[in-house]
Design a protein around this motif. Structure first.
Motif, PDB file in Angstrom:
ATOM      1  N   GLU A   7      -3.267   3.506  -0.463  1.00 45.13           N
ATOM      2  CA  GLU A   7      -3.956   3.317  -1.565  1.00 45.13           C
ATOM      3  C   GLU A   7      -4.661   1.934  -1.036  1.00 45.13           C
ATOM      4  N   GLN A   8      -4.858   1.410   0.471  1.00 48.12           N
ATOM      5  CA  GLN A   8      -5.153   0.631   1.220  1.00 48.12           C
ATOM      6  C   GLN A   8      -6.406   1.681   1.693  1.00 48.12           C
TER       7      GLN A   8
ATOM      8  N   LEU B 128      11.432  -3.673   8.574  1.00 54.08           N
ATOM      9  CA  LEU B 128      10.010  -3.432   9.087  1.00 54.08           C
ATOM     10  C   LEU B 128       9.616  -2.853   7.343  1.00 54.08           C
ATOM     11  N   HIS B 129       8.202  -3.561   7.398  1.00 55.62           N
ATOM     12  CA  HIS B 129       7.742  -3.052   5.698  1.00 55.62           C
ATOM     13  C   HIS B 129       6.739  -2.310   6.374  1.00 55.62           C
ATOM     14  N   GLY B 130       6.190  -1.930   5.476  1.00 62.22           N
ATOM     15  CA  GLY B 130       5.188  -1.235   4.844  1.00 62.22           C
ATOM     16  C   GLY B 130       5.448   0.931   5.091  1.00 62.22           C
ATOM     17  N   THR B 131       4.901   1.091   3.755  1.00 63.13           N
ATOM     18  CA  THR B 131       4.472   2.219   3.703  1.00 63.13           C
ATOM     19  C   THR B 131       3.605   2.970   3.692  1.00 63.13           C
ATOM     20  N   ILE B 132       4.094   4.282   3.457  1.00 63.28           N
ATOM     21  CA  ILE B 132       2.395   5.452   3.717  1.00 63.28           C
ATOM     22  C   ILE B 132       2.325   5.027   2.058  1.00 63.28           C
TER      23      ILE B 132
ATOM     24  N   GLY C 188     -11.981   6.111   0.469  1.00 59.75           N
ATOM     25  CA  GLY C 188     -12.220   6.603   0.836  1.00 59.75           C
ATOM     26  C   GLY C 188     -10.603   7.682   0.142  1.00 59.75           C
ATOM     27  N   ARG C 189     -10.867   8.411   0.758  1.00 57.68           N
ATOM     28  CA  ARG C 189      -9.949   9.171  -0.037  1.00 57.68           C
ATOM     29  C   ARG C 189      -8.447   9.561   0.879  1.00 57.68           C
ATOM     30  N   GLY C 190      -7.325   8.257   0.526  1.00 55.87           N
ATOM     31  CA  GLY C 190      -5.883   8.353   1.109  1.00 55.87           C
ATOM     32  C   GLY C 190      -4.832   8.930   0.840  1.00 55.87           C
TER      33      GLY C 190
ATOM     34  N   LEU D 233      -6.446   2.789   8.515  1.00 54.61           N
ATOM     35  CA  LEU D 233      -7.133   1.873   7.612  1.00 54.61           C
ATOM     36  C   LEU D 233      -9.433   2.096   8.786  1.00 54.61           C
ATOM     37  N   ARG D 234      -9.088   2.300  10.196  1.00 52.72           N
ATOM     38  CA  ARG D 234     -10.099   2.082  11.023  1.00 52.72           C
ATOM     39  C   ARG D 234     -11.016   3.153  10.791  1.00 52.72           C
ATOM     40  N   LEU D 235     -10.891   4.195  10.543  1.00 51.79           N
ATOM     41  CA  LEU D 235     -10.958   5.707  10.371  1.00 51.79           C
ATOM     42  C   LEU D 235     -11.493   5.854   9.343  1.00 51.79           C
ATOM     43  N   ALA D 236     -11.007   5.220   7.927  1.00 45.47           N
ATOM     44  CA  ALA D 236     -11.233   4.920   6.743  1.00 45.47           C
ATOM     45  C   ALA D 236     -12.307   4.338   6.605  1.00 45.47           C
ATOM     46  N   ALA D 237     -12.394   3.135   7.702  1.00 45.76           N
ATOM     47  CA  ALA D 237     -13.795   2.294   7.152  1.00 45.76           C
ATOM     48  C   ALA D 237     -14.913   3.110   7.833  1.00 45.76           C
TER      49      ALA D 237
END
Length: 273
Positions: free
Chosen positions: A68-69, A59-63, A75-77, A36-40
């Motif tokens: 999407e964030q 453990l929450h969270g997925t790629i 940017g393109r994720g 997310l930092r690189l995307a920002a």
């Protein structure tokens, strides 16, 4: 066309705008924060991990969520499922990045395997898994991405290591010694693989220096992630833990000028200070 950073506070990262990154182990924690930092900062980011769907209640969270964030940041994720213990999956990550972006400017090898148990308790192949994910996958990913970086005229390979790679003195524990902060004993394969990753970082940096490709190991200390909270004892004082975004800021700053620290093991906390 070179994009401007997407946040006014990110103007110092302007050199990253319009470039492309691959971040492994990016479904949560440090890897997600880095992505997310690189995307920002204006980068397009391919994120990979095994967690394509939510399956672990601890453990929450997925790629998919991370990608999407990234898209919400403008940017393109790209989310790409991969088991980095599998050679074919490691190859598929770089192939997908080449297909989606046509280039890779920053590779962040963050994915990690942490095994549990002592040498006596754990099966011998626990070491094999640690070496496969924590050392061989970064080695192979770097090998596959280098031709792209060389053709582009430079790049950055950033390996996330661990304080567990540091040798510690062997002394008899005093009777009143505090208990280990971990709920489970960490298998020595974790530290062994991270020591090897740091050595690999330095040797590869010598090889890539003529091509303006910096290779750096970034060492966090205790970072406040869901994995860390799960591993640590409930009575552990977590007040001194750092946020994943601190590590992400360090990685982004190093990516701006990777040759300045190529071959080094950089303490994230010292660098941030």
């Amino acid at each position: 066309m070179k994009r401007e950073p997407r946040n006014g506070s990110e103007r110092s990262f302007m050199e990253l705008a319009g470039k492309c990154a691959v971040v492994t182990g990016a479904s949560r924690g440090i890897g997600k924060a880095i992505a997310l930092r690189l995307a920002a900062a204006g980068m397009d980011v391919l994120v990979c991990a095994r967690s394509e769907h939510q399956s672990d209640p601890n453990l929450h969270g997925t790629i998919v969520e991370t990608a999407e964030q990234i898209r919400r940041l403008g940017g393109r994720g790209v989310a790409h499922r991969a088991d980095l213990a599998d050679t074919a999956d490691v190859r598929s990550v770089i192939d997908r990045a080449r297909l989606e972006f046509g280039r890779v400017d920053v590779l962040v090898n963050n994915a990690v395997h942490i095994g549990f148990g002592s040498i006596l308790e754990a099966p011998a192949d626990e070491l094999d898994t640690a070496l496969a994910v924590n050392l061989r996958a970064p080695y192979l990913a770097a090998k596959l991405v280098l031709p792209l970086m060389i053709s582009q005229g430079g790049g950055a390979i950033i390996n996330i290591t661990a304080p567990g790679a540091r040798p510690a003195p062997v002394e008899p524990a005093p009777e009143n010694a505090p208990p280990s902060p971990f709920r489970f004993p960490i298998h020595p394969g974790y530290g062994i693989s991270k020591i090897a990753l740091e050595a690999f970082t330095n040797r590869l940096a010598h090889e890539t220096a003529p091509h303006a490709i910096g290779v750096i190991a970034v060492e966090p200390q205790f970072v406040d992630t869901e994995m860390a909270r799960w591993l640590l004892r409930p009575d552990f004082d977590a007040s001194g833990m750092h946020s994943p975004d601190l590590i992400a800021r360090v990685v982004a700053e190093i990516a701006r000028n990777p040759m300045a620290h190529s071959g080094e093991v950089v303490s994230a906390q010292d660098f941030a200070a």
